[in-house]
Design a protein around this motif. Structure first.
Motif, mmCIF file in Angstrom:
data_model
loop_
_atom_site.group_PDB
_atom_site.id
_atom_site.type_symbol
_atom_site.label_atom_id
_atom_site.label_comp_id
_atom_site.label_asym_id
_atom_site.label_seq_id
_atom_site.Cartn_x
_atom_site.Cartn_y
_atom_site.Cartn_z
ATOM 1 N N GLY A 23 0.611 -1.221 0.032
ATOM 2 C CA GLY A 23 -0.044 0.069 0.134
ATOM 3 C C GLY A 23 0.876 1.239 0.123
ATOM 4 N N ALA A 24 2.025 1.314 0.883
ATOM 5 C CA ALA A 24 2.667 2.294 0.910
ATOM 6 C C ALA A 24 3.275 2.510 -0.458
ATOM 7 N N ILE A 25 3.931 1.511 -1.213
ATOM 8 C CA ILE A 25 4.437 1.770 -2.685
ATOM 9 C C ILE A 25 3.715 2.241 -3.382
ATOM 10 N N VAL A 26 2.390 1.777 -3.236
ATOM 11 C CA VAL A 26 1.314 2.230 -4.423
ATOM 12 C C VAL A 26 0.910 3.611 -3.998
ATOM 13 N N THR A 27 1.014 4.073 -2.953
ATOM 14 C CA THR A 27 0.703 5.481 -2.640
ATOM 15 C C THR A 27 2.053 6.379 -3.072
ATOM 16 N N ALA A 28 3.056 6.061 -2.926
ATOM 17 C CA ALA A 28 4.207 6.681 -3.337
ATOM 18 C C ALA A 28 4.226 6.753 -4.837
ATOM 19 N N VAL A 57 7.667 6.032 0.751
ATOM 20 C CA VAL A 57 8.830 4.940 0.370
ATOM 21 C C VAL A 57 9.425 4.571 1.706
ATOM 22 N N CYS A 58 9.551 5.225 2.865
ATOM 23 C CA CYS A 58 10.313 4.939 4.130
ATOM 24 C C CYS A 58 9.319 4.049 4.824
ATOM 25 N N PHE A 59 7.936 4.095 4.638
ATOM 26 C CA PHE A 59 7.144 3.309 5.474
ATOM 27 C C PHE A 59 7.184 1.675 4.663
#
Length: 133
Positions: A23-28, A57-59
């Motif tokens: 999910g975090a990479i999709v957001t990034a 990206v950090c997440f």
């Protein structure tokens, strides 16, 4: 429905980290690539989108690392990413308020949907951490 998710992820903590990381990479990617390229449709300042994508990206790195390498003490690490996600939601909410006049309807909708999704994920994560302990 959320109780079923909590019960499932209580048994599959690494999967919870993996979902958080994906999910975090999709957001990034959506913030950095789509929103920057089509910024006129969103309205959020480009530098803000860049910083938000770097946070995501950090997440992602954190969550994927936890998914791959953790052997125990999952609750502490799940609680940490849940709190980070809640703080990210607070940041997004503040950015919506402070940039409300320049955000387009698409931008407002995108960030509200992001708030809802990350908020639900954080709720599940906090409850999974509580169940593990």
């Amino acid at each position: 429905m959320t109780q079923k998710l909590i019960n499932y992820f209580t048994k599959k903590q690494k999967t919870l980290f993996l979902i958080d990381g994906i999910g975090a990479i999709v957001t990034a990617l959506s913030l950095f690539v789509i929103a920057q390229r089509f910024n006129d449709y969103f309205g959020m300042p480009k530098n803000t989108l860049t910083y938000l994508s770097l946070i995501a990206v950090c997440f992602c790195i954190y969550s994927i690392s936890c998914s791959v390498s953790l052997k125990g003490k999952f609750a502490t690490f799940i609680r940490a990413i849940a709190i980070a996600n809640i703080l990210y939601c607070a940041l997004i909410f503040g950015l919506i308020i402070s940039n409300y006049s320049i955000l387009t309807l698409i931008g407002k909708t995108y960030f509200l949907i992001e708030l809802i999704i990350i908020g639900i994920l954080s709720y599940v994560e906090l409850n999974v951490a509580k169940e593990i302990n």
